[in-house]
Structures are given as structure tokens and as C-alpha cells.
Motif scaffolding. Sequence first.
Motif, PDB file in Angstrom:
ATOM      1  N   GLU A 113       3.861   5.701 -16.514  1.00  0.00           N
ATOM      2  CA  GLU A 113       4.042   6.544 -17.685  1.00  0.00           C
ATOM      3  C   GLU A 113       3.019   7.676 -17.704  1.00  0.00           C
ATOM      4  N   SER A 114       1.787   7.361 -17.282  1.00  0.00           N
ATOM      5  CA  SER A 114       0.762   8.382 -17.200  1.00  0.00           C
ATOM      6  C   SER A 114       1.117   9.428 -16.153  1.00  0.00           C
ATOM      7  N   LEU A 115       1.678   8.979 -15.020  1.00  0.00           N
ATOM      8  CA  LEU A 115       2.102   9.911 -13.976  1.00  0.00           C
ATOM      9  C   LEU A 115       3.228  10.814 -14.480  1.00  0.00           C
ATOM     10  N   ARG A 116       4.124  10.241 -15.261  1.00  0.00           N
ATOM     11  CA  ARG A 116       5.240  11.018 -15.775  1.00  0.00           C
ATOM     12  C   ARG A 116       4.753  12.137 -16.703  1.00  0.00           C
ATOM     13  N   TRP A 117       3.746  11.833 -17.536  1.00  0.00           N
ATOM     14  CA  TRP A 117       3.229  12.848 -18.459  1.00  0.00           C
ATOM     15  C   TRP A 117       2.481  13.947 -17.708  1.00  0.00           C
ATOM     16  N   ARG A 118       1.879  13.602 -16.577  1.00  0.00           N
ATOM     17  CA  ARG A 118       1.108  14.582 -15.811  1.00  0.00           C
ATOM     18  C   ARG A 118       1.977  15.401 -14.874  1.00  0.00           C
ATOM     19  N   SER A 119       3.195  14.917 -14.579  1.00  0.00           N
ATOM     20  CA  SER A 119       4.058  15.625 -13.642  1.00  0.00           C
ATOM     21  C   SER A 119       4.859  16.728 -14.334  1.00  0.00           C
ATOM     22  N   GLY A 151       4.355 -13.242  -5.209  1.00  0.00           N
ATOM     23  CA  GLY A 151       4.853 -12.332  -6.230  1.00  0.00           C
ATOM     24  C   GLY A 151       3.746 -11.812  -7.117  1.00  0.00           C
ATOM     25  N   CYS A 152       2.786 -12.674  -7.431  1.00  0.00           N
ATOM     26  CA  CYS A 152       1.636 -12.279  -8.244  1.00  0.00           C
ATOM     27  C   CYS A 152       0.799 -11.221  -7.534  1.00  0.00           C
ATOM     28  N   LEU A 153       0.463 -11.463  -6.272  1.00  0.00           N
ATOM     29  CA  LEU A 153      -0.369 -10.519  -5.525  1.00  0.00           C
ATOM     30  C   LEU A 153       0.382  -9.226  -5.221  1.00  0.00           C
ATOM     31  N   LEU A 154       1.681  -9.319  -5.001  1.00  0.00           N
ATOM     32  CA  LEU A 154       2.483  -8.118  -4.767  1.00  0.00           C
ATOM     33  C   LEU A 154       2.537  -7.241  -6.020  1.00  0.00           C
ATOM     34  N   ALA A 155       2.611  -7.884  -7.184  1.00  0.00           N
ATOM     35  CA  ALA A 155       2.615  -7.127  -8.437  1.00  0.00           C
ATOM     36  C   ALA A 155       1.285  -6.412  -8.635  1.00  0.00           C
ATOM     37  N   ILE A 156       0.195  -7.086  -8.298  1.00  0.00           N
ATOM     38  CA  ILE A 156      -1.126  -6.459  -8.388  1.00  0.00           C
ATOM     39  C   ILE A 156      -1.218  -5.284  -7.419  1.00  0.00           C
ATOM     40  N   GLY A 157      -0.731  -5.481  -6.202  1.00  0.00           N
ATOM     41  CA  GLY A 157      -0.738  -4.412  -5.212  1.00  0.00           C
ATOM     42  C   GLY A 157       0.119  -3.228  -5.618  1.00  0.00           C
ATOM     43  N   THR A 158       1.243  -3.499  -6.302  1.00  0.00           N
ATOM     44  CA  THR A 158       2.105  -2.430  -6.792  1.00  0.00           C
ATOM     45  C   THR A 158       1.362  -1.565  -7.804  1.00  0.00           C
ATOM     46  N   PHE A 159       0.626  -2.218  -8.698  1.00  0.00           N
ATOM     47  CA  PHE A 159      -0.160  -1.468  -9.683  1.00  0.00           C
ATOM     48  C   PHE A 159      -1.224  -0.610  -9.000  1.00  0.00           C
ATOM     49  N   ILE A 160      -1.936  -1.195  -8.056  1.00  0.00           N
ATOM     50  CA  ILE A 160      -3.001  -0.453  -7.373  1.00  0.00           C
ATOM     51  C   ILE A 160      -2.426   0.733  -6.608  1.00  0.00           C
ATOM     52  N   SER A 161      -1.226   0.579  -6.083  1.00  0.00           N
ATOM     53  CA  SER A 161      -0.584   1.659  -5.327  1.00  0.00           C
ATOM     54  C   SER A 161      -0.271   2.865  -6.199  1.00  0.00           C
ATOM     55  N   THR A 162      -0.158   2.669  -7.515  1.00  0.00           N
ATOM     56  CA  THR A 162       0.122   3.794  -8.416  1.00  0.00           C
ATOM     57  C   THR A 162      -1.129   4.603  -8.742  1.00  0.00           C
ATOM     58  N   THR A 163      -2.292   4.081  -8.401  1.00  0.00           N
ATOM     59  CA  THR A 163      -3.545   4.724  -8.797  1.00  0.00           C
ATOM     60  C   THR A 163      -4.075   5.712  -7.763  1.00  0.00           C
ATOM     61  N   MET A 187       0.811  -1.222   0.000  1.00  0.00           N
ATOM     62  CA  MET A 187       0.000   0.000   0.000  1.00  0.00           C
ATOM     63  C   MET A 187       0.845   1.273   0.000  1.00  0.00           C
ATOM     64  N   ARG A 188       2.100   1.190   0.454  1.00  0.00           N
ATOM     65  CA  ARG A 188       2.926   2.381   0.549  1.00  0.00           C
ATOM     66  C   ARG A 188       3.910   2.533  -0.609  1.00  0.00           C
ATOM     67  N   LEU A 189       4.006   1.563  -1.488  1.00  0.00           N
ATOM     68  CA  LEU A 189       5.075   1.540  -2.494  1.00  0.00           C
ATOM     69  C   LEU A 189       5.121   2.815  -3.331  1.00  0.00           C
ATOM     70  N   ILE A 190       4.017   3.153  -3.982  1.00  0.00           N
ATOM     71  CA  ILE A 190       3.959   4.358  -4.806  1.00  0.00           C
ATOM     72  C   ILE A 190       3.077   5.417  -4.160  1.00  0.00           C
ATOM     73  N   ALA A 191       2.043   4.970  -3.432  1.00  0.00           N
ATOM     74  CA  ALA A 191       1.103   5.915  -2.812  1.00  0.00           C
ATOM     75  C   ALA A 191       1.818   6.862  -1.862  1.00  0.00           C
ATOM     76  N   ALA A 226      -5.336   2.276  -1.095  1.00  0.00           N
ATOM     77  CA  ALA A 226      -4.511   1.323  -1.842  1.00  0.00           C
ATOM     78  C   ALA A 226      -4.520  -0.040  -1.172  1.00  0.00           C
ATOM     79  N   GLY A 227      -4.384  -0.072   0.157  1.00  0.00           N
ATOM     80  CA  GLY A 227      -4.398  -1.333   0.889  1.00  0.00           C
ATOM     81  C   GLY A 227      -5.756  -2.009   0.831  1.00  0.00           C
ATOM     82  N   GLY A 228      -6.831  -1.219   0.968  1.00  0.00           N
ATOM     83  CA  GLY A 228      -8.177  -1.787   0.939  1.00  0.00           C
ATOM     84  C   GLY A 228      -8.534  -2.377  -0.411  1.00  0.00           C
ATOM     85  N   VAL A 229      -8.218  -1.652  -1.486  1.00  0.00           N
ATOM     86  CA  VAL A 229      -8.518  -2.156  -2.836  1.00  0.00           C
ATOM     87  C   VAL A 229      -7.673  -3.393  -3.138  1.00  0.00           C
ATOM     88  N   THR A 230      -6.418  -3.374  -2.727  1.00  0.00           N
ATOM     89  CA  THR A 230      -5.560  -4.550  -2.944  1.00  0.00           C
ATOM     90  C   THR A 230      -6.117  -5.763  -2.225  1.00  0.00           C
TER      91      THR A 230
END
Length: 255
Positions: free
Chosen positions: A249-255, A160-172, A86-90, A179-183
Motif C-alpha cells: 500500500e505504501s508503494l502504491r501511494w509512492r508510485s 509457509g511462515c518463512l516464505l511469508a516473512i521473505g515476501t514481506f522483506i522482498s517488498t522493502t 528474494m525475487r518476488l517483489i524486489a 532481500a535474500g540476505g535479510v530473509t
Amino acid sequence: MSSVLLICKKEFKSYFTGPIAYLLMAFFGLIFGFGFYTATRDVVKFSLQAQMMGQQQPMNLNDQIIRPLLGFASTIALFLIPMITMRLIAEEKKTGTIELLLTSPVNDLAIIVGKWMGAMMLYLSVLGMSVLNLAFLFAWGKPDWKPVAVAYLGLILQGGCLLAIGTFISTTTKNQIIAGGVTFFVCLLLWLLSWFTAFDTGAVGQVVSYLSIITHFDNFAKGLLSTKDVVFYLSMIFFALFLTARSMESLRWRS
């Protein structure tokens, strides 16, 4: 590659600068230890009762203790993985350091893989608490180590699969709680898909059941190494990290 390892090391150390890593390891160790005590107590009690009744039943440590315990460990992981990711990108977005990260010379792939690997290292550290309990079985009994190794491989791939999913959700989102709840919701949904389609023999039901993480972990828990299960987890990891790259990539274009 050096950038990936550097980010991985930094991310892994950051977990131990606060209480989260210690709390997760203590929580997992306590719950798994209680399960280990209960399982061994019941097996020993059943064995003694069988001997008193004159029944000689061989004790299979793999089937009676280890396999149910590692299946229990995969269930506990559903609650722990959202706390890891939940804290990775959030957190980077909340503190404003995401702009510095995105404008650094490090590319998005290195950032994503490095953070995911850092989360994986913490997950392996938490999972390692279970090895301390199983070591007693190998010290005082003679379980077959090969099915145990295969089951741990399944736990690592599933994590590893669930962590990858959580990493994606943390970027949103920038909110770690969201982020933790949705994951947790997504992980729980992937875990329950096989239940929803347990009595559905149609094509749609089979596809939905195939997407369940439990369906593919069952063979690992039995000590069976299946290529299709390995490919499923690796494909899910790749797909989730691919979505994370697009989100970054979307975050990079918006920053």
C-alpha cells in the motif's frame, strides 16, 4: 480468486524459465539424498552389529531414520527459502514493472497471495524431492505413515511462515541480494531463539522461546499434531502477509 490463481501460475512458471528452480531442487535432492544414505547406512550397520552380538533390537524406521531426516530438511529450508522469496517483489521494483502491477485492476491482496502461493508451489516441489527417498523405506520396510504425514504438515506450515516473512522483506528493497540476505538472517534468528533461551525459565525467556519456529516444529517431527503449533504458524503467515499488504500500500501511494 481467478486473479490469485493467475498470478500464482505466472509466478510458479517464472521460476522454471531460469535456473533457480532446477538448482534448488537439485541442491535439496543432493543434500537430502546424502543424509538419507548416511542415516540408512548407520542404522543397518548398527543393526547388523547388534545381531552379531546376539542382541535383538527392533528397528524403528520412524524414530531412527525418518524423524531425524525431516528435521534435517527443515534446516536445509533455511538456506533455500531466501533464494525463493528474494525475487518476488524486489525484481518487480528493479525492472520497473511494479508500477504496471500496482496500477493494474488486480488488488494488492490478490498480488500478495498469488506470489506467496507461487513461492509455496516451488517450495512444495523442492520438498517433494525428499518423498523419492522415503518411498524406498515404505517399499522395503513398514514405517508408520501417520507421523510422517504430520511431520510433512509441519514442514509445509513452517515453510509457509518463512516464505511469508521473505515476501514481506522482498517488498522493502529492489536489491535481490539484500532481500535474500535479510530473509536468511531473520529465518536464522527465528530458528535460534529456542537456543538462546534454552536455560532461561523466566517469563521473557518463555515468550522468546515461543517465537522460535523450531519450538513449534518439534511436536510435528514427533508425529504430534498440536493445535497451538498450527495456530502459531497460521498466525505468523497472516501477520507477515498483513505487513506485506501495508508495504504494498505504501508503494502504491509512492508510485
